[in-house]
Design a protein around this motif. Structure first.
Motif, PDB file in Angstrom:
ATOM      1  N   ALA A 366     -27.717  27.868  38.104  1.00 43.59           N
ATOM      2  CA  ALA A 366     -27.354  28.487  39.521  1.00 43.59           C
ATOM      3  C   ALA A 366     -25.618  28.123  39.586  1.00 43.59           C
ATOM      4  N   LEU A 367     -25.465  26.749  39.210  1.00 43.27           N
ATOM      5  CA  LEU A 367     -23.969  26.332  39.409  1.00 43.27           C
ATOM      6  C   LEU A 367     -23.182  27.266  38.346  1.00 43.27           C
ATOM      7  N   GLY A 368     -23.673  27.683  37.182  1.00 40.63           N
ATOM      8  CA  GLY A 368     -22.892  28.551  36.458  1.00 40.63           C
ATOM      9  C   GLY A 368     -22.846  29.947  36.855  1.00 40.63           C
ATOM     10  N   ALA A 369     -23.685  30.334  37.803  1.00 42.12           N
ATOM     11  CA  ALA A 369     -23.766  31.654  38.290  1.00 42.12           C
ATOM     12  C   ALA A 369     -22.531  31.759  39.596  1.00 42.12           C
ATOM     13  N   ALA A 370     -22.806  30.505  40.149  1.00 44.50           N
ATOM     14  CA  ALA A 370     -21.916  30.424  41.536  1.00 44.50           C
ATOM     15  C   ALA A 370     -20.445  30.396  40.952  1.00 44.50           C
ATOM     16  N   ASP A 384     -17.250  26.223  29.720  1.00 43.35           N
ATOM     17  CA  ASP A 384     -18.225  26.503  28.832  1.00 43.35           C
ATOM     18  C   ASP A 384     -19.778  26.075  29.489  1.00 43.35           C
ATOM     19  N   THR A 385     -20.646  27.082  29.421  1.00 42.89           N
ATOM     20  CA  THR A 385     -21.854  26.643  30.001  1.00 42.89           C
ATOM     21  C   THR A 385     -22.234  25.169  29.122  1.00 42.89           C
ATOM     22  N   PRO A 386     -22.766  24.285  29.585  1.00 46.23           N
ATOM     23  CA  PRO A 386     -23.168  22.951  29.029  1.00 46.23           C
ATOM     24  C   PRO A 386     -24.385  22.978  28.227  1.00 46.23           C
ATOM     25  N   ARG A 387     -24.384  22.844  27.184  1.00 42.34           N
ATOM     26  CA  ARG A 387     -25.345  22.784  26.179  1.00 42.34           C
ATOM     27  C   ARG A 387     -26.608  22.061  26.483  1.00 42.34           C
ATOM     28  N   ALA A 388     -26.192  20.669  27.161  1.00 42.79           N
ATOM     29  CA  ALA A 388     -27.112  19.510  27.405  1.00 42.79           C
ATOM     30  C   ALA A 388     -26.337  18.625  28.410  1.00 42.79           C
ATOM     31  N   GLY A 389     -27.251  17.727  29.050  1.00 45.68           N
ATOM     32  CA  GLY A 389     -26.591  16.904  30.025  1.00 45.68           C
ATOM     33  C   GLY A 389     -26.782  17.284  31.455  1.00 45.68           C
ATOM     34  N   LEU A 390     -25.732  16.826  32.248  1.00 40.18           N
ATOM     35  CA  LEU A 390     -25.774  17.219  33.556  1.00 40.18           C
ATOM     36  C   LEU A 390     -24.395  17.749  34.351  1.00 40.18           C
ATOM     37  N   PHE A 391     -23.679  18.103  33.512  1.00 37.43           N
ATOM     38  CA  PHE A 391     -22.246  18.348  33.754  1.00 37.43           C
ATOM     39  C   PHE A 391     -21.562  19.638  33.484  1.00 37.43           C
ATOM     40  N   TYR A 392     -20.725  20.282  34.208  1.00 35.12           N
ATOM     41  CA  TYR A 392     -19.839  21.207  33.888  1.00 35.12           C
ATOM     42  C   TYR A 392     -18.303  20.698  33.522  1.00 35.12           C
ATOM     43  N   TRP A 393     -17.691  20.962  32.813  1.00 38.95           N
ATOM     44  CA  TRP A 393     -16.394  20.545  32.277  1.00 38.95           C
ATOM     45  C   TRP A 393     -15.464  21.652  32.703  1.00 38.95           C
ATOM     46  N   LEU A 394     -14.289  21.491  33.612  1.00 37.36           N
ATOM     47  CA  LEU A 394     -13.711  22.553  33.682  1.00 37.36           C
ATOM     48  C   LEU A 394     -12.159  22.301  33.425  1.00 37.36           C
ATOM     49  N   THR A 395     -11.446  23.298  32.594  1.00 38.17           N
ATOM     50  CA  THR A 395     -10.156  22.916  32.296  1.00 38.17           C
ATOM     51  C   THR A 395      -9.323  23.946  33.311  1.00 38.17           C
ATOM     52  N   LEU A 396      -8.326  23.492  34.055  1.00 36.06           N
ATOM     53  CA  LEU A 396      -7.532  24.038  34.980  1.00 36.06           C
ATOM     54  C   LEU A 396      -6.334  24.660  34.596  1.00 36.06           C
ATOM     55  N   HIS A 397      -6.122  25.642  34.644  1.00 39.07           N
ATOM     56  CA  HIS A 397      -4.898  26.514  34.306  1.00 39.07           C
ATOM     57  C   HIS A 397      -3.566  26.225  34.883  1.00 39.07           C
ATOM     58  N   ASP A 398      -3.354  26.275  36.143  1.00 39.08           N
ATOM     59  CA  ASP A 398      -2.166  25.816  36.699  1.00 39.08           C
ATOM     60  C   ASP A 398      -1.980  24.654  37.370  1.00 39.08           C
ATOM     61  N   VAL A 399      -2.947  23.594  37.307  1.00 39.34           N
ATOM     62  CA  VAL A 399      -2.893  22.389  37.686  1.00 39.34           C
ATOM     63  C   VAL A 399      -2.925  21.069  36.599  1.00 39.34           C
ATOM     64  N   PRO A 400      -1.796  20.645  36.297  1.00 40.84           N
ATOM     65  CA  PRO A 400      -1.592  19.935  35.112  1.00 40.84           C
ATOM     66  C   PRO A 400      -2.329  18.546  35.347  1.00 40.84           C
ATOM     67  N   ASP A 401      -2.549  18.140  36.691  1.00 38.48           N
ATOM     68  CA  ASP A 401      -3.157  16.908  36.887  1.00 38.48           C
ATOM     69  C   ASP A 401      -4.093  16.968  38.039  1.00 38.48           C
ATOM     70  N   ALA A 402      -5.480  16.744  37.814  1.00 40.35           N
ATOM     71  CA  ALA A 402      -6.512  16.982  38.869  1.00 40.35           C
ATOM     72  C   ALA A 402      -6.746  15.861  39.969  1.00 40.35           C
ATOM     73  N   TYR A 403      -5.863  14.645  39.775  1.00 41.44           N
ATOM     74  CA  TYR A 403      -6.385  13.352  40.452  1.00 41.44           C
ATOM     75  C   TYR A 403      -6.033  13.644  41.960  1.00 41.44           C
ATOM     76  N   ASP A 404      -4.644  14.065  42.305  1.00 44.57           N
ATOM     77  CA  ASP A 404      -4.440  14.271  43.570  1.00 44.57           C
ATOM     78  C   ASP A 404      -5.303  15.498  44.113  1.00 44.57           C
ATOM     79  N   MET A 405      -5.524  16.176  43.446  1.00 46.60           N
ATOM     80  CA  MET A 405      -6.357  17.467  43.920  1.00 46.60           C
ATOM     81  C   MET A 405      -7.494  16.838  44.362  1.00 46.60           C
TER      82      MET A 405
END
Length: 473
Positions: A366-370, A384-405
């Protein structure tokens, strides 16, 4: 008592009224390999003296607590012995007369009388004897580990097992192998030791063995300090969701034999593998005594029970038990009795695991479809669609650091996401990643969450780069 090949010690199982079925947990896990391994023919099997080079100086200083030894004796000698030794309270002071737990499928766990008294009393540090016996059988059935002197230690959740392993095996400044992004609890346990982190990159199949070998080969050639420990979450790595295939597990195990390190196999998502394959566990191929396996039911039964256990070579278990004596005497007895009941009813547990896996897979999809359906979101991130576990891991194209975001822009949009810094040892280094958990948010809210994330990334991509504000932790 040390047990060879995880053999049962004949302790009578606790009474259980949980409904059973014909399905077995080992049928749905199958964490043992179908092939024959030849590691012991090519590499030395570790003996008790060998393990001394892995044990930390701090752990080597631990001595048995005499009072804890008396408690262990009390559980072995029976009621014919008159004991004036243990510092235990009299069971008559316990205010509880009956504890009953009802399951959603109509089963019950009932504790009363002598069994309830035992559930509220002190235990030997290794764990409840009947639970240990059950877990030896469970590990044998699920993993079929090669014959070695190994045994089980009950831990207060997998995090406790991680902490035990770090205390047992890591000295200040030691090099430690892990994946580039890994469970924050491991990094937290390591931090006071100021280790040298050898962070090995992953691809869609997890840790890349060729890069690990390249790292080890270079260090050996340069005469650098070699690692004694590799920490891995082989199924559903947190946060990346990867599953190590069987051939990579074999390669990594052989590297452990070749370069002389131990593998801590932390596998809390073993029950939540969404693929059609069940790669063999590192424990199932451990012919040379190089694997410490951590298991948990936190992700599929309940997190607050802290139901977990470690399977270790016997000399390491002895040392870990000394740590347990000094740290907390033993994990909660009542929780161990409940864990025994849950694991004893394997048919019910197997059915529950299947339902849990189906629910988590539905939420993952459901989250993948969203995410895929949120207009323009793929322009700002890759996943990528996670093959196991509870999480999606996203790599951001134009945000070099996600902390402040994560802590500013996302919060201002009514969205909570976890920045990539949470899963690196160097928390002040830029990380263009976020982790999304798909288990708790309402299904109906996932589409809106994806759209908010798109808006966050759009806004963040338009901003000039900002200075990192990550904490030390």
């Amino acid at each position: 008592m040390l047990v060879s090949c995880l053999k049962l010690n004949g302790v009578r199982p606790l009474y259980s009224v949980i409904r059973k079925s014909s399905q077995k947990v080992e049928d749905i896990l199958c964490l043992y390999g179908d092939e024959t391994y030849d590691f012991k023919d090519r590499y030395r099997v570790l003996d008790e003296k060998d393990y001394s080079r892995f044990i930390s100086q701090r752990s080597m200083k631990r001595e048995p607590a005499i009072t804890r030894s008396m408690t262990s004796l009390a559980y072995k000698i029976g009621k014919e012995m008159i004991s004036l030794a243990e510092g235990m309270p009299n069971e008559q002071i316990f205010p509880f007369d009956r504890i009953e737990i009802s399951t959603k499928t109509g089963g019950k766990i009932l504790l009363e009388g002598d069994e309830l008294d035992m559930s509220l009393q002190y235990l030997p540090s290794q764990g409840l004897p009947s639970l240990l016996s059950l877990l030896r059988e469970f590990q044998q059935d699920v993993h079929r580990p090669p014959p070695l002197e190994r045994d089980v230690l009950i831990t207060n959740g997998s995090q406790h097992g991680i902490y035990q392993c770090v205390d047992l095996l890591v000295d200040p400044g030691d090099p430690v192998i892990t994946t580039e992004f890994t469970f924050t609890g491991f990094n937290s346990a390591l931090r006071p030791y100021d280790p040298e982190i050898l962070a090995i990159p992953e691809d869609e199949d997890g840790l890349i063995p060729s890069l690990l070998e390249e790292c080890l080969s270079q260090r050996s050639a340069l005469g650098q300090r070699m690692p004694r420990l590799l920490y891995t979450i082989p199924t559903g790595n947190n946060p990346t969701g990867t599953v190590l295939p069987a051939h990579r597990r074999r390669q990594i195990y052989e590297l452990a034999c070749k370069y002389d390190f131990l593998i801590v196999e932390d596998d809390p998502y073993a029950f939540l593998n969404y693929t059609d394959t069940r790669p063999p566990s590192f424990l199932s191929m451990d012919q040379c005594g190089r694997v410490i396996r951590l298991d948990s039911v936190s992700k599929v039964v309940c997190a607050g029970l802290r139901g977990a256990w470690a399977t270790l070579p016997a000399p390491l278990l002895h040392r870990a038990e000394l740590h347990m004596q000094a740290e907390l005497l033993h994990p909660c007895t009542l929780a161990q009795v409940i864990l025994h009941r849950v694991l004893e009813a394997r048919g019910s547990l197997a059915a529950h695991v299947e339902r849990t896996r189906a629910l988590c897979r539905q939420r993952r999809d459901a989250l993948g479809a969203a995410l895929a359906g949120a207009r323009d979101l793929p322009q700002f991130a890759r996943w990528d669609t996670p093959r196991a576990g509870l999480f999606y891991w996203l790599t951001l194209h134009d945000v070099p650091d996600a902390y402040d975001m994560a802590f500013r822009t996302a919060l201002s949009h009514g969205l909570l996401v976890c920045p990539g810094q949470a899963f690196t040892f160097a928390t002040r280094a830029p990380a263009p990643h976020v982790r999304l958990t798909f288990t708790r948010a309402p299904l109906a809210a996932l589409r809106g969450a994806a759209e908010r994330l798109r808006d966050v990334l759009r806004a963040e991509s338009a901003r000039p780069p900002r200075r990192l504000r990550a904490t030390d932790g």
